[in-house]
Write a protein that holds these residues in place. Structure first.
Motif, PDB file in Angstrom:
ATOM      1  N   THR A  95       4.836  -6.217   3.224  1.00  0.00           N
ATOM      2  CA  THR A  95       3.890  -6.979   2.419  1.00  0.00           C
ATOM      3  C   THR A  95       3.803  -8.404   2.949  1.00  0.00           C
ATOM      4  OG1 THR A  95       3.200  -7.488   0.159  1.00  0.00           O
ATOM      5  CG2 THR A  95       5.537  -7.810   0.664  1.00  0.00           C
TER       6      THR A  95
ATOM      7  N   GLN B 251       3.694   2.339   2.628  1.00  0.00           N
ATOM      8  CA  GLN B 251       4.043   1.200   3.475  1.00  0.00           C
ATOM      9  C   GLN B 251       5.320   0.531   2.966  1.00  0.00           C
ATOM     10  OE1 GLN B 251       2.242   0.102   6.287  1.00  0.00           O
ATOM     11  NE2 GLN B 251       1.267   2.092   6.001  1.00  0.00           N
TER      12      GLN B 251
ATOM     13  N   PRO C 290       0.848  -1.199   0.000  1.00  0.00           N
ATOM     14  CA  PRO C 290       0.000   0.000   0.000  1.00  0.00           C
ATOM     15  C   PRO C 290       0.881   1.247   0.000  1.00  0.00           C
ATOM     16  CG  PRO C 290      -0.659  -1.543   1.723  1.00  0.00           C
ATOM     17  CD  PRO C 290       0.637  -2.031   1.168  1.00  0.00           C
ATOM     18  N   ARG C 291       0.352   2.326  -0.536  1.00  0.00           N
ATOM     19  CA  ARG C 291       1.097   3.586  -0.615  1.00  0.00           C
ATOM     20  C   ARG C 291       1.639   3.963   0.773  1.00  0.00           C
ATOM     21  NH1 ARG C 291       0.984   8.208  -4.310  1.00  0.00           N
ATOM     22  NH2 ARG C 291      -0.031   6.684  -5.646  1.00  0.00           N
TER      23      ARG C 291
END
Length: 174
Positions: A47, A44, A41-42
């Protein structure tokens, strides 16, 4: 001299017989299928990655590493009092012989933190899976959306570059 050769031969035959009785017909091999990591996510730098691991003999995934991340851990998900919790699997992941062990959204998974750069669909992330018995496997994990029809997946065995058929992952959510 002949006596020593006889003793050595008997010990070797005994070891071979024990291995055959335990179903160990050769070196342990783990097949990695349906490997995929989520996009980050933007903003971050972490994962989760998923796969199906099938061992030829009982084995254990003991660790995962990546040169592109500060830390990679095996995590399990559990629900306690209606709250989902994630915890490190300090003992690794058991791999029963011939049975696919799932690393899937909402369950056991590979948690990658401290990524050097964000991950976007179409990229890949190098991962090395280390096992208790089988040789380590280094693969390029494709970045995609697990559970989405046509999401990329990789199949590989020790020494393979991780190239393989595209496989849809039927699991959704983390």
């Amino acid at each position: 001299m002949i006596r020593h050769a006889f003793v050595f031969t008997m010990l070797a035959a005994s070891s071979l017989l024990t291995a055959c009785q335990q179903g160990e017909a050769g070196p342990a091999v783990v097949e990695v299928a349906d490997l995929v990591c989520r996009e980050t996510p933007r903003g971050q730098s972490q994962t989760a990655c998923y796969a199906t691991l099938t061992a030829s003999q009982p084995d254990r995934l003991v660790s995962v590493s990546s040169p592109s991340a500060a830390s990679v851990e095996l995590h399990s998900m559990s629900t306690e009092g209606g709250i989902m919790r994630m915890s490190e699997m300090a003992e690794g992941l058991a791999l029963p012989a011939g049975q696919g062990a799932q690393l899937a959204p909402g369950g056991d998974h590979i948690m990658v933190t401290g990524l050097a750069a964000p991950l976007e669909g179409g990229q890949s992330l190098p991962l090395t899976l280390t096992f208790e018995r089988a040789a380590a496997v280094t693969l390029e994990a494709p970045v995609g959306v697990p559970g989405q029809a046509g999401a990329p997946g990789r199949r590989g065995q020790p020494g393979s570059p991780g190239v393989g058929a595209e496989v849809a992952d039927e699991h959704a959510g983390h």
